[in-house]
Motif scaffolding. Structure first.
Motif, PDB file in Angstrom:
ATOM      1  N   ILE A 103       0.860  -1.191   0.000  1.00 29.09           N
ATOM      2  CA  ILE A 103       0.000   0.000   0.000  1.00 29.09           C
ATOM      3  C   ILE A 103       0.891   1.234   0.000  1.00 29.09           C
ATOM      4  O   ILE A 103       1.452   1.610   1.039  1.00 29.09           O
ATOM      5  N   THR A 104       1.035   1.834  -1.143  1.00 39.28           N
ATOM      6  CA  THR A 104       1.842   3.058  -1.292  1.00 39.28           C
ATOM      7  C   THR A 104       1.059   4.091  -2.103  1.00 39.28           C
ATOM      8  O   THR A 104       1.621   4.770  -2.958  1.00 39.28           O
ATOM      9  N   ASP A 105      -0.219   4.177  -1.852  1.00 43.91           N
ATOM     10  CA  ASP A 105      -1.095   5.007  -2.688  1.00 43.91           C
ATOM     11  C   ASP A 105      -0.866   6.487  -2.443  1.00 43.91           C
ATOM     12  O   ASP A 105      -0.678   6.923  -1.299  1.00 43.91           O
ATOM     13  N   ASP A 106      -0.941   7.240  -3.523  1.00 45.64           N
ATOM     14  CA  ASP A 106      -0.850   8.687  -3.460  1.00 45.64           C
ATOM     15  C   ASP A 106      -2.236   9.328  -3.437  1.00 45.64           C
ATOM     16  O   ASP A 106      -2.382  10.480  -3.035  1.00 45.64           O
ATOM     17  N   THR A 107      -3.250   8.572  -3.877  1.00 45.93           N
ATOM     18  CA  THR A 107      -4.609   9.101  -3.996  1.00 45.93           C
ATOM     19  C   THR A 107      -5.590   8.139  -3.341  1.00 45.93           C
ATOM     20  O   THR A 107      -5.483   6.915  -3.509  1.00 45.93           O
ATOM     21  N   VAL A 108      -6.558   8.703  -2.612  1.00 45.70           N
ATOM     22  CA  VAL A 108      -7.626   7.924  -1.977  1.00 45.70           C
ATOM     23  C   VAL A 108      -8.949   8.346  -2.594  1.00 45.70           C
ATOM     24  O   VAL A 108      -9.225   9.548  -2.729  1.00 45.70           O
ATOM     25  N   ALA A 109      -9.764   7.374  -2.997  1.00 43.12           N
ATOM     26  CA  ALA A 109     -11.080   7.645  -3.582  1.00 43.12           C
ATOM     27  C   ALA A 109     -12.165   7.217  -2.593  1.00 43.12           C
ATOM     28  O   ALA A 109     -12.074   6.156  -1.982  1.00 43.12           O
ATOM     29  N   LYS A 141       0.339   8.360   4.547  1.00 41.55           N
ATOM     30  CA  LYS A 141       0.171   9.701   4.009  1.00 41.55           C
ATOM     31  C   LYS A 141      -0.233   9.615   2.536  1.00 41.55           C
ATOM     32  O   LYS A 141       0.322   8.823   1.785  1.00 41.55           O
ATOM     33  N   PHE A 142      -1.200  10.421   2.166  1.00 39.84           N
ATOM     34  CA  PHE A 142      -1.622  10.514   0.768  1.00 39.84           C
ATOM     35  C   PHE A 142      -1.702  11.976   0.379  1.00 39.84           C
ATOM     36  O   PHE A 142      -1.809  12.864   1.234  1.00 39.84           O
ATOM     37  N   SER A 143      -1.649  12.230  -0.918  1.00 45.53           N
ATOM     38  CA  SER A 143      -1.601  13.610  -1.412  1.00 45.53           C
ATOM     39  C   SER A 143      -2.946  14.119  -1.891  1.00 45.53           C
ATOM     40  O   SER A 143      -3.211  15.322  -1.839  1.00 45.53           O
ATOM     41  N   TYR A 144      -3.813  13.203  -2.377  1.00 35.07           N
ATOM     42  CA  TYR A 144      -5.076  13.639  -2.968  1.00 35.07           C
ATOM     43  C   TYR A 144      -6.213  12.747  -2.480  1.00 35.07           C
ATOM     44  O   TYR A 144      -6.038  11.544  -2.262  1.00 35.07           O
ATOM     45  N   ALA A 145      -7.383  13.341  -2.340  1.00 33.39           N
ATOM     46  CA  ALA A 145      -8.626  12.616  -2.047  1.00 33.39           C
ATOM     47  C   ALA A 145      -9.639  13.013  -3.113  1.00 33.39           C
ATOM     48  O   ALA A 145      -9.946  14.197  -3.262  1.00 33.39           O
ATOM     49  N   THR A 146     -10.126  12.050  -3.871  1.00 39.36           N
ATOM     50  CA  THR A 146     -11.037  12.343  -4.973  1.00 39.36           C
ATOM     51  C   THR A 146     -12.417  11.763  -4.695  1.00 39.36           C
ATOM     52  O   THR A 146     -12.545  10.642  -4.188  1.00 39.36           O
ATOM     53  N   MET A 147     -13.454  12.560  -5.027  1.00 36.95           N
ATOM     54  CA  MET A 147     -14.849  12.172  -4.773  1.00 36.95           C
ATOM     55  C   MET A 147     -15.731  12.788  -5.846  1.00 36.95           C
ATOM     56  O   MET A 147     -15.277  13.656  -6.613  1.00 36.95           O
TER      57      MET A 147
END
Length: 450
Positions: free
Chosen positions: A133-139, A275-281
């Motif tokens: 798990i090395t995600d930069d973005t969370v949806a 830590k993540f950089s972006y959250a998209t919805m």
């Protein structure tokens, strides 16, 4: 001619093609069921011994999700008639198969605790430690789940008493405002405005989440309303790894936006090192307070804009970028993280414009995102990078489809909200366990090929 070796990719389909005992072993290795065993262990030395093999019962509940067995009765029937299945689940040939009542009591104990959530936390922490798990973005998105409970009969509302005509006196108005304030304070937190969630902890929000099945409504692809009686499942998914990083179940009537802040608080509380950089919805989450919550974890919100009868801004385009005198949109150039400022540069159409050297045509525009968090995001709305990140939201929709198509999310066999939540937590746990099992097998294959 050079030879390029491609990495092996072990898929879910290949996991199902493995022998049953090997498949079960890989999935069981990803789940530590100790928190559930603590619920059913014997607390005193005296009394009758425990005759039920709870470890095997828990494993059979997990396999019910994996093998898509519809009901507990079908699990019991297969355990009685399939010797290999019984052994692979952990039952001995000399042991009696537990009854449906025993399974019901086990599910009830699971629903009255947070054991499944604790196991999920351990599994995700292990996946992060192993580098999966090395995600930069969370949806984040929600999906509807139908309940097994029967919808209550529709009750006709009594007609309210006619309001007193005319203007209220000062005393009457003060009493009315006081009554409204008292009613608002007594409401459960999820019936209040979203602002009430900002000062609450994740655990308080989790415990206050409404779980009773209710009527829900959403618009389908044709723009028509679709109704269902049941629940909503809210997921926060890593867009690259496609692990479920956060999951909550609520009543079907809950607004999608009211589950975003609890999910974000849960990520920060349970996995503080992630830590993540972006959250998209999607546009259903376009509330300023959600943008503020995302800023508290040093991330940027990529949320579709939801126009709420707002007037058109003069001097700005549909993505809120400034326009020149001839109404050409300025191009997004960069974002200054130190000053939280978006930089826009002169449009290409202005290169040969006679007004290019005029004072009306500005070369560079800078806009602080704190001017309006909904309108000004980093990267800027409408930019190529913004669109690329927004497309990653399809990951959570894909996971929702997996859970319904392969992991029985839409097959709730328990009545009442707490037991439905136990089913939801078990489904998301099994999904992550299967993901972790596939990732580990992929790594082994790549190490062998190297």
């Amino acid at each position: 001619m050079s030879y390029i070796r491609h990495e092996s990719l072990f898929t879910l389909q290949e996991l199902y093609e493995m022998e049953q005992k090997d498949r079960f072993r890989e999935i069981f290795a990803a789940i530590d069921i100790t928190p559930i065993l603590r619920l059913v262990k014997k607390t005193a030395l005296y009394g009758a011994p425990i005759e039920v093999n709870y470890r095997a019962m828990i494993y059979s509940l997990i396999i019910r999700i994996v093998e898509r067995i519809p009901t507990i009765k079908d699990v019991i029937k297969r355990l009685q008639h399939d010797i290999l299945f019984r052994l692979d689940c952990g039952f001995m040939l000399s042991e009696s198969i537990p009854s449906a009542a025993s399974y019901s009591r086990l599910v009830k104990k699971m629903s009255q605790s947070h054991a499944l959530e604790d196991i999920q936390t351990q599994l995700l922490a292990q996946a992060m430690t192993e580098g999966f798990i090395t995600d930069d973005t969370v949806a984040i998105d929600a999906t509807h789940i139908e309940a097994r409970d029967q919808a209550p009969a529709k009750q006709e509302k009594e007609k309210p008493a006619p309001k007193k005509r005319g203007r209220k006196s000062k005393a009457e108005r003060e009493a009315w405002l006081k009554q409204k304030q008292d009613e608002e304070e007594q409401k459960p937190i999820f019936e209040k405005e979203i602002a009430a969630q900002l000062n609450e902890t994740f655990h308080h929000l989790r415990d206050q989440m409404p779980l009773d099945p209710q009527w829900g409504v959403k618009k389908n692809s044709d723009g028509k309303n679709v109704f269902w009686y049941g629940y909503k499942g809210h997921l926060a998914v890593g867009t690259q790894s496609q692990y479920i990083l956060g999951a909550m179940l609520s009543s079907g009537s809950l607004n999608d936006g009211k589950a975003a802040i609890p999910l974000l608080k849960g990520l920060a509380s349970i996995h503080p090192h992630f830590k993540f950089s972006y959250a998209t919805m999607d546009a259903g989450y376009d509330y300023e307070l959600i943008y503020k919550q995302i800023r508290t974890v040093d991330a940027h919100a990529i949320i579709a804009y939801n126009r709420r009868r707002e007037p058109e801004l003069i001097g700005f385009d549909e993505h809120f970028a400034p326009t020149c005198v001839r109404e050409h949109s300025y191009r997004y150039d960069s974002y200054d993280d130190k000053y939280e400022t978006l930089k826009y540069v002169r449009p290409k159409e202005c290169e040969h414009c006679p007004l290019a050297k005029d004072t009306l045509c500005q070369k560079v525009y800078k806009m602080k995102i704190t001017t309006d968090l909904r309108k000004y995001t980093a990267p800027a709305r409408g930019s190529k990078l913004w669109k690329e990140i927004a497309k990653k939201r399809s990951a959570v929709e894909r996971v929702n489809a997996y859970l319904k198509g392969f992991f029985q999310l839409n097959n709730v066999r328990h009545r009442t909200g707490p037991k439905a939540k136990a089913h939801f937590d078990l489904v998301t746990l099994v999904y992550n366990a299967v993901k972790l099992a596939c990732d580990r097998l992929n790594r082994r294959l790549n190490e062998q090929a190297a």
